[in-house]
Write an enzyme that holds these catalytic residues in place. Structure first.
Site, PDB file in Angstrom:
ATOM      1  N   ARG A   1       0.796  -1.088  -0.129  1.00 38.26           N
ATOM      2  CA  ARG A   1      -0.056  -0.097   0.082  1.00 38.26           C
ATOM      3  C   ARG A   1       0.819   1.151   0.073  1.00 38.26           C
ATOM      4  O   ARG A   1       1.691   1.341   0.794  1.00 38.26           O
ATOM      5  CB  ARG A   1      -0.859   0.107   1.083  1.00 38.26           C
ATOM      6  CG  ARG A   1      -1.965   1.160   1.138  1.00 38.26           C
ATOM      7  CD  ARG A   1      -3.183   0.988   2.167  1.00 38.26           C
ATOM      8  NE  ARG A   1      -3.936  -0.326   2.107  1.00 38.26           N
ATOM      9  CZ  ARG A   1      -4.949  -0.588   2.874  1.00 38.26           C
ATOM     10  NH1 ARG A   1      -5.272  -0.053   3.778  1.00 38.26           N
ATOM     11  NH2 ARG A   1      -5.489  -1.590   2.670  1.00 38.26           N
TER      12      ARG A   1
ATOM     13  N   SER B   1      -8.547   0.597  -0.137  1.00 43.45           N
ATOM     14  CA  SER B   1      -9.678   0.717   0.978  1.00 43.45           C
ATOM     15  C   SER B   1      -9.972   2.103   1.037  1.00 43.45           C
ATOM     16  O   SER B   1     -10.292   2.883   0.169  1.00 43.45           O
ATOM     17  CB  SER B   1      -9.023  -0.076   2.209  1.00 43.45           C
ATOM     18  OG  SER B   1      -9.987  -0.180   2.956  1.00 43.45           O
TER      19      SER B   1
ATOM     20  N   ASP C   1     -13.981   0.361  -0.468  1.00 41.98           N
ATOM     21  CA  ASP C   1     -13.798  -1.074  -1.026  1.00 41.98           C
ATOM     22  C   ASP C   1     -14.921  -1.894  -0.433  1.00 41.98           C
ATOM     23  O   ASP C   1     -14.791  -3.136  -0.662  1.00 41.98           O
ATOM     24  CB  ASP C   1     -12.506  -1.426  -1.116  1.00 41.98           C
ATOM     25  CG  ASP C   1     -12.113  -2.005   0.355  1.00 41.98           C
ATOM     26  OD1 ASP C   1     -12.346  -0.964   1.192  1.00 41.98           O
ATOM     27  OD2 ASP C   1     -11.266  -3.023   0.599  1.00 41.98           O
TER      28      ASP C   1
ATOM     29  N   GLU D   1     -12.944  -6.718  14.430  1.00 39.49           N
ATOM     30  CA  GLU D   1     -12.084  -5.989  14.823  1.00 39.49           C
ATOM     31  C   GLU D   1     -12.617  -4.548  14.971  1.00 39.49           C
ATOM     32  O   GLU D   1     -13.513  -4.142  14.388  1.00 39.49           O
ATOM     33  CB  GLU D   1     -10.737  -5.880  14.053  1.00 39.49           C
ATOM     34  CG  GLU D   1     -11.128  -5.385  12.580  1.00 39.49           C
ATOM     35  CD  GLU D   1      -9.801  -5.281  11.690  1.00 39.49           C
ATOM     36  OE1 GLU D   1      -8.555  -5.785  12.206  1.00 39.49           O
ATOM     37  OE2 GLU D   1     -10.034  -4.655  10.681  1.00 39.49           O
TER      38      GLU D   1
ATOM     39  N   LYS E   1     -12.916  -9.650   6.548  1.00 42.68           N
ATOM     40  CA  LYS E   1     -14.273  -8.576   6.824  1.00 42.68           C
ATOM     41  C   LYS E   1     -14.734  -8.291   5.713  1.00 42.68           C
ATOM     42  O   LYS E   1     -14.326  -8.273   4.452  1.00 42.68           O
ATOM     43  CB  LYS E   1     -13.406  -7.223   7.439  1.00 42.68           C
ATOM     44  CG  LYS E   1     -12.436  -6.495   6.685  1.00 42.68           C
ATOM     45  CD  LYS E   1     -12.017  -5.451   7.307  1.00 42.68           C
ATOM     46  CE  LYS E   1     -10.701  -4.820   6.549  1.00 42.68           C
ATOM     47  NZ  LYS E   1      -9.511  -5.508   6.883  1.00 42.68           N
TER      48      LYS E   1
END
Length: 632
Positions: free
Chosen positions: A81, A183, A342, A442, A456
């Protein structure tokens, strides 16, 4: 076509001195930088990034060149990233090719049937016109690399939510998956997220093996740039229709109140925050026979500029949800759902009787969804003994409310290291042993409500939250009232989390080393008090120390490459300080856990506030002038 530096005789020295060329190669006095720049211009075929590097050379912009070329992006368990732009430190066409070539070779080493099973590649809507980079372009280049080696590729033809990629890996029994997304990061960023054949994100040592293979395969293969040929290859398939059908069939298994959903009068607003989520959440609501949520018009279509928000992250709360609240007031809706760009995370807000909006924290929503998933499971499974095979998971920095529920209800609760890669892999292990994994979460608004996706998933979580809201409304209860009921039954779990921004690794190391060598205690002496609060246990997952274990050795995996220390206090408080793996942040997480029956909420809130103040004053203070607080 790339323009090699050796063919350009008009470029000045990288460090802005007189041009110094020898045998057609630039010599600047910085051999490492010269080598990186020369190699880049030899390999790169993107005219925009080539032009950008050449301009930096002409301008003698040495510091910028060092920023782009001094060190390659680190490939970790979260993949890559970084900002989009030129150079080995950025996301761009060439680094995507190099990364994928390394990943391809690593997969060849690990799977004998790699060329029969293949991979899936998905992407979001991100784009960076100055460098010519985009998620779609990166995905196509990755596909070209695999196809050039005879590997079947399932490349989505359109943007998809991140959960579709791990679902596809499992559904089609593929060797790996790649999702090109950053994301909720700022608009200039992009990422390369990797899944293994078990449907979960990779964990060590795969990251190190892939990183090594990348370094060994830097020169682009002859067909790696040839996306035109790859898109026509019989090895390329589009999984979209098949996955769209089967994903929603899979999550429908969690819809238990269809008739109630059909008649519910609850009004819900949804925002995708300029991301990919709109279409898929609408489909998820349809799969559950829920009335479609009202979409925030200004934010429902994918837009890589994210024009209406400063940060495209619903975890930031009210600032990102302003337009959602406005639409909800207009439509008289009582609940707002928000996905990150996302669509793998979910935020929820509810209008209170006072007219104010309450944005639930990730821990509060984890309590609600955990309660709901167990409630639904009990409706389906009348056998009381079956609960012994049920598991819920949470990351170590998340609320311990699931542990409290598990203790009373008889199922198993486990905590893992931070990140869904750990929960996804642990869930896979448990499922393979015939266990039922009902839920994992989380605190950073990430929820796994269906074991069909071992990561997730904000799409399934949105539909399941919608059904929960519908069910509670039929009983004249709000989400806030149900949350209170959960805490009254299982004990209040109040949390307060935030972060400081720090770009200086030396400052970060100094702060954490001070905690390991505290006061006059000398080396490896952790604090025993924090202001007025007594510390009863310390766990350091950087060094592997855990005072709660007989041999002082931590049970959870440790990592020297990241900082993470947890303190347990005599009053039932827990505090963890850690560095982020993807952002320049020092995060802190605090929770005060009260026993059932302790309902003095105001006192508990005050005590938690005092604990946080003591942590900032005693643990952060020496470096505080070098840290930036969380933006308001």
């Amino acid at each position: 076509m790339a323009i090699a530096l050796s063919k350009r005789r008009d470029l000045p020295s990288v460090i802005g001195q007189s041009t110094n060329m020898e045998n057609g190669i630039s010599k600047t006095g910085d051999a490492k930088l010269d080598q990186a720049v020369n190699q880049w211009l030899q390999y790169d075929k993107n005219p925009k990034t080539v032009s950008a590097v050449e301009k930096l050379l002409k301008d003698g912009a040495v510091e910028t060149l060092k920023k782009y070329f001094s060190s390659r992006m680190e490939f970790g368990t979260a993949g890559l990233r970084a900002a989009m732009g030129p150079g080995i430190a950025c996301m761009n066409d060439l680094t995507i090719i190099q990364t994928t070539q390394g990943f391809c070779r690593y997969l060849e080493e690990n799977f004998e049937n790699f060329k029969e099973r293949g991979v899936v590649i998905g992407y979001d809507h991100r784009a960076h016109p100055p460098s010519g980079g985009s998620s779609k372009q990166f995905a196509r280049l990755a596909a070209a690399v695999f196809i050039s080696q005879g590997v079947p590729v399932h490349l989505f033809s359109v943007i998809t939510p991140t959960p579709f990629v791990p679902f596809t890996v499992s559904h089609l029994d593929l060797c790996a998956g790649i999702m090109v997304t950053a994301s909720h990061n700022p608009k200039q960023d992009n990422g390369y997220k990797v899944y293994w054949d078990n449907g979960a994100q990779i964990v060590s040592p795969h990251d190190k093996g892939i990183a090594k293979a990348i370094e060994e395969n830097l020169e682009p293969w002859s067909e790696s740039w040839n996306t035109e040929s790859a898109l026509k290859s019989p090895l390329l398939k589009d999984p979209y229709q098949d996955i769209h059908i089967n994903y929603f069939k899979a999550i429908q298994k969690h819809c238990l109140h269809r008739e109630l959903n059909k008649t519910s009068e609850v009004k819900i607003v949804h925002t995708s925050v300029h991301g990919v989520g709109h279409t898929f959440v609408q489909s998820a609501f349809k799969a559950f026979d829920l009335h479609p949520p009202y979409a925030v018009e200004e934010q429902k279509d994918p837009d890589p500029e994210f024009p209406t928000v400063k940060y495209p992250n619903p975890e930031e709360g009210e600032g990102v949800l302003t337009l959602s609240f406005s639409l909800a007031e207009t439509e008289r809706a009582t609940v707002v759902l928000a996905n990150d760009p996302d669509a793998d995370r979910l935020a929820v807000a509810e209008r209170q009787e006072s007219g104010q909006w309450r944005v639930f924290s990730g821990n509060e929503l984890g309590a609600l969804l955990g309660w709901w998933m167990f409630h639904c499971w009990k409706e389906q499974i009348p056998d009381a003994g079956a609960v012994k095979n049920v598991y819920m998971l949470a990351s170590t920095v998340s609320s311990k409310i699931l542990r409290a529920i598990a203790l009373k209800e008889g199922f198993h609760f486990e905590e893992t290291l931070t990140g869904f890669k750990w929960m996804g892999n642990r869930a896979r292990d448990l499922l393979d042993r015939g266990k039922t994994v009902l839920f994992a979460f989380e605190e950073a608004i990430g929820y796994m409500c269906s074991a069909s996706v071992l990561d997730k998933d904000g799409v399934s979580a949105a539909a399941i939250a919608g059904e929960m809201v519908s069910y509670l409304a039929a009983k004249q209860k709000s989400l806030s009232q149900q949350l209170t009921a959960i805490y009254e039954e299982y004990g209040y779990h109040l949390s307060k989390n935030s972060y400081f921004i720090c770009h200086d690794q030396a400052v970060i190391r100094s702060l954490f080393e001070r905690l390991r060598n505290f006061g006059s205690g000398g080396k490896d002496s952790y604090p025993s008090k924090c202001g007025p609060f007594s510390i009863t246990a310390v766990r350091d997952l950087t060094t592997g120390y855990d005072s709660n274990q007989p041999d002082n050795k931590a049970i959870l995996p440790t990592s020297r490459s990241s900082q993470m220390i947890t303190f347990t206090f005599s009053n039932g408080g827990v505090a963890t300080m850690r560095t982020s793996g993807t952002e320049p942040k020092i995060k802190y997480y605090t929770e005060l856990c009260a026993a059932p029956g302790n309902s003095d909420l105001e006192h508990l809130k005050k005590e938690l506030d005092q604990l946080v103040e003591a942590i900032i004053e005693n643990f952060f203070e020496p470096q505080k002038n070098k840290l930036q607080p969380k933006p308001e």
